[in-house]
Design a protein around this motif. Sequence first.
Motif, PDB file in Angstrom:
ATOM      1  N   PRO A  56       0.724  -1.168   0.099  1.00  0.00           N
ATOM      2  CA  PRO A  56      -0.132   0.158   0.011  1.00  0.00           C
ATOM      3  C   PRO A  56       0.978   1.336   0.147  1.00  0.00           C
ATOM      4  CG  PRO A  56      -0.593  -1.422   1.723  1.00  0.00           C
ATOM      5  CD  PRO A  56       0.366  -2.100   1.165  1.00  0.00           C
ATOM      6  N   VAL A  57       0.281   2.453  -0.387  1.00  0.00           N
ATOM      7  CA  VAL A  57       0.762   3.602  -0.530  1.00  0.00           C
ATOM      8  C   VAL A  57       1.096   4.158   0.966  1.00  0.00           C
ATOM      9  CG1 VAL A  57       1.007   6.061  -1.351  1.00  0.00           C
ATOM     10  CG2 VAL A  57       0.282   4.160  -2.826  1.00  0.00           C
ATOM     11  N   VAL A  58      -0.040   4.029   1.728  1.00  0.00           N
ATOM     12  CA  VAL A  58      -0.275   4.656   3.109  1.00  0.00           C
ATOM     13  C   VAL A  58      -0.040   3.364   4.126  1.00  0.00           C
ATOM     14  CG1 VAL A  58      -1.712   5.517   4.952  1.00  0.00           C
ATOM     15  CG2 VAL A  58      -2.184   6.138   2.307  1.00  0.00           C
ATOM     16  N   PRO A  59       1.167   3.664   4.894  1.00  0.00           N
ATOM     17  CA  PRO A  59       1.554   2.465   5.801  1.00  0.00           C
ATOM     18  C   PRO A  59       0.314   1.897   6.854  1.00  0.00           C
ATOM     19  CG  PRO A  59       2.911   4.320   6.134  1.00  0.00           C
ATOM     20  CD  PRO A  59       1.712   4.956   5.363  1.00  0.00           C
ATOM     21  N   LEU A  60       0.451   0.796   6.895  1.00  0.00           N
ATOM     22  CA  LEU A  60      -0.630   0.175   8.226  1.00  0.00           C
ATOM     23  C   LEU A  60      -0.967   0.966   9.345  1.00  0.00           C
ATOM     24  CD1 LEU A  60      -2.444  -2.291   8.770  1.00  0.00           C
ATOM     25  CD2 LEU A  60      -0.460  -3.153   9.968  1.00  0.00           C
ATOM     26  N   THR A  61      -0.110   1.722   9.999  1.00  0.00           N
ATOM     27  CA  THR A  61      -0.262   2.139  11.304  1.00  0.00           C
ATOM     28  C   THR A  61      -1.239   3.451  10.814  1.00  0.00           C
ATOM     29  OG1 THR A  61       1.612   3.642  11.051  1.00  0.00           O
ATOM     30  CG2 THR A  61       1.704   1.553  12.546  1.00  0.00           C
ATOM     31  N   GLU A  62      -1.040   4.057   9.659  1.00  0.00           N
ATOM     32  CA  GLU A  62      -1.849   5.400   9.397  1.00  0.00           C
ATOM     33  C   GLU A  62      -3.162   4.874   8.825  1.00  0.00           C
ATOM     34  OE1 GLU A  62       0.211   7.861   6.651  1.00  0.00           O
ATOM     35  OE2 GLU A  62       2.184   7.963   7.890  1.00  0.00           O
ATOM     36  N   ARG A  63      -3.253   3.733   8.144  1.00  0.00           N
ATOM     37  CA  ARG A  63      -4.550   3.184   7.674  1.00  0.00           C
ATOM     38  C   ARG A  63      -5.405   2.813   8.798  1.00  0.00           C
ATOM     39  NH1 ARG A  63      -3.668  -1.287   4.649  1.00  0.00           N
ATOM     40  NH2 ARG A  63      -1.455  -1.438   4.958  1.00  0.00           N
ATOM     41  N   LEU A  64      -4.727   2.134  10.068  1.00  0.00           N
ATOM     42  CA  LEU A  64      -5.534   2.012  10.809  1.00  0.00           C
ATOM     43  C   LEU A  64      -6.141   2.900  11.779  1.00  0.00           C
ATOM     44  CD1 LEU A  64      -3.561  -0.974  12.444  1.00  0.00           C
ATOM     45  CD2 LEU A  64      -5.882  -1.233  12.099  1.00  0.00           C
ATOM     46  N   GLU A  65      -5.256   4.186  11.820  1.00  0.00           N
ATOM     47  CA  GLU A  65      -5.810   5.274  12.421  1.00  0.00           C
ATOM     48  C   GLU A  65      -6.997   5.995  11.659  1.00  0.00           C
ATOM     49  OE1 GLU A  65      -6.237   7.897  15.417  1.00  0.00           O
ATOM     50  OE2 GLU A  65      -5.054   6.095  15.465  1.00  0.00           O
ATOM     51  N   ILE A  66      -6.933   5.884  10.482  1.00  0.00           N
ATOM     52  CA  ILE A  66      -8.035   6.511   9.487  1.00  0.00           C
ATOM     53  C   ILE A  66      -9.256   5.918   9.822  1.00  0.00           C
ATOM     54  CG2 ILE A  66      -8.697   6.751   7.145  1.00  0.00           C
ATOM     55  CD1 ILE A  66      -5.741   7.474   6.625  1.00  0.00           C
ATOM     56  N   VAL A  67      -9.161   4.423   9.585  1.00  0.00           N
ATOM     57  CA  VAL A  67     -10.308   3.384   9.688  1.00  0.00           C
ATOM     58  C   VAL A  67     -10.981   3.631  11.237  1.00  0.00           C
ATOM     59  CG1 VAL A  67     -11.103   1.070   9.453  1.00  0.00           C
ATOM     60  CG2 VAL A  67      -9.567   2.027   7.719  1.00  0.00           C
ATOM     61  N   ARG A  68     -10.055   3.697  12.236  1.00  0.00           N
ATOM     62  CA  ARG A  68     -10.726   3.505  13.369  1.00  0.00           C
ATOM     63  C   ARG A  68     -11.372   4.918  13.738  1.00  0.00           C
ATOM     64  NH1 ARG A  68      -5.239   2.245  15.739  1.00  0.00           N
ATOM     65  NH2 ARG A  68      -6.020   0.262  15.797  1.00  0.00           N
ATOM     66  N   SER A  69     -11.040   5.937  13.153  1.00  0.00           N
ATOM     67  CA  SER A  69     -11.694   7.207  13.215  1.00  0.00           C
ATOM     68  C   SER A  69     -13.206   7.228  12.699  1.00  0.00           C
ATOM     69  CB  SER A  69     -10.687   8.257  12.711  1.00  0.00           C
ATOM     70  OG  SER A  69      -9.567   8.174  13.423  1.00  0.00           O
ATOM     71  N   ILE A  70     -13.423   6.434  11.783  1.00  0.00           N
ATOM     72  CA  ILE A  70     -14.574   6.575  11.062  1.00  0.00           C
ATOM     73  C   ILE A  70     -15.699   6.139  12.046  1.00  0.00           C
ATOM     74  CG2 ILE A  70     -16.249   5.538   9.098  1.00  0.00           C
ATOM     75  CD1 ILE A  70     -13.544   6.946   8.320  1.00  0.00           C
ATOM     76  N   ARG A  71     -16.885   6.771  12.042  1.00  0.00           N
ATOM     77  CA  ARG A  71     -17.976   6.611  13.237  1.00  0.00           C
ATOM     78  C   ARG A  71     -18.567   5.351  13.087  1.00  0.00           C
ATOM     79  NH1 ARG A  71     -22.757  10.981  11.600  1.00  0.00           N
ATOM     80  NH2 ARG A  71     -22.934   9.989   9.477  1.00  0.00           N
ATOM     81  N   TRP A  72     -18.440   4.655  11.906  1.00  0.00           N
ATOM     82  CA  TRP A  72     -19.250   3.275  11.733  1.00  0.00           C
ATOM     83  C   TRP A  72     -18.408   2.267  12.375  1.00  0.00           C
ATOM     84  CZ3 TRP A  72     -19.621   6.539   7.226  1.00  0.00           C
ATOM     85  CH2 TRP A  72     -20.732   7.371   7.189  1.00  0.00           C
ATOM     86  N   VAL A  73     -17.321   2.382  12.520  1.00  0.00           N
ATOM     87  CA  VAL A  73     -16.213   1.491  12.727  1.00  0.00           C
ATOM     88  C   VAL A  73     -16.119   1.615  14.467  1.00  0.00           C
ATOM     89  CG1 VAL A  73     -14.096   0.642  12.557  1.00  0.00           C
ATOM     90  CG2 VAL A  73     -15.092   1.594  10.547  1.00  0.00           C
ATOM     91  N   ASP A  74     -16.296   0.396  15.035  1.00  0.00           N
ATOM     92  CA  ASP A  74     -16.437   0.228  16.545  1.00  0.00           C
ATOM     93  C   ASP A  74     -14.967  -0.190  16.782  1.00  0.00           C
ATOM     94  OD1 ASP A  74     -19.070   0.582  17.442  1.00  0.00           O
ATOM     95  OD2 ASP A  74     -19.438  -0.904  15.938  1.00  0.00           O
ATOM     96  N   GLU A  75     -14.232  -1.101  15.920  1.00  0.00           N
ATOM     97  CA  GLU A  75     -12.956  -1.521  16.218  1.00  0.00           C
ATOM     98  C   GLU A  75     -12.114  -1.733  15.042  1.00  0.00           C
ATOM     99  OE1 GLU A  75     -11.051  -5.442  18.467  1.00  0.00           O
ATOM    100  OE2 GLU A  75     -13.066  -5.086  18.221  1.00  0.00           O
ATOM    101  N   ALA A  76     -11.016  -1.274  14.833  1.00  0.00           N
ATOM    102  CA  ALA A  76     -10.218  -1.589  13.630  1.00  0.00           C
ATOM    103  C   ALA A  76      -8.965  -2.276  14.103  1.00  0.00           C
ATOM    104  CB  ALA A  76      -9.669  -0.426  13.052  1.00  0.00           C
TER     105      ALA A  76
END
Length: 151
Positions: A56-76
């Motif tokens: 991926p272009v964006v590293p895992l730690t950043e992708r996890l932070e982005i996804v866990r910040s989405i209001r519909w996601v309870d856990e990433a």
Amino acid sequence: MSEQKNEFLVGYAPGVYDLFHVGHLNILRHARSRCDYLIAGVVSDEMSALAKGRRPVVPLTERLEIVRSIRWVDEAVPETVPSKLEMWRRHPFDVIFKGDDWRGTDKGARLERDFATVGVGVVYFPYTVHTSSTLLRRALDGRIGAATEPA
């Protein structure tokens, strides 16, 4: 009088979530509307390279932070193994969500077959055809090439 069963459904939405775009948002929003608790499995850099032949272009730690910040996601959670069934063993869920580009494919049939053995449903959502990480990557590659050429 009939007794009504209240079932708490846990959903799992795996994806690389690279170059986060509206297609990713659509999957997560639709997934959350079909379950009570949504786990997003963010595919690791290594697993992405194994499955897609590129990191991926964006590293895992950043992708996890982005996804866990989405209001519909309870856990990433990081998805660090190639087996979705292994992810189910580590983070039990009742339904797995995928884009409908998997429907009718060998990968989709295998997913449905594997999860039928443990009672997990597979739900497909419409794939957002006008945008994808692959299209964004191609656009970026074109711009980078043009920007680095001598004038």
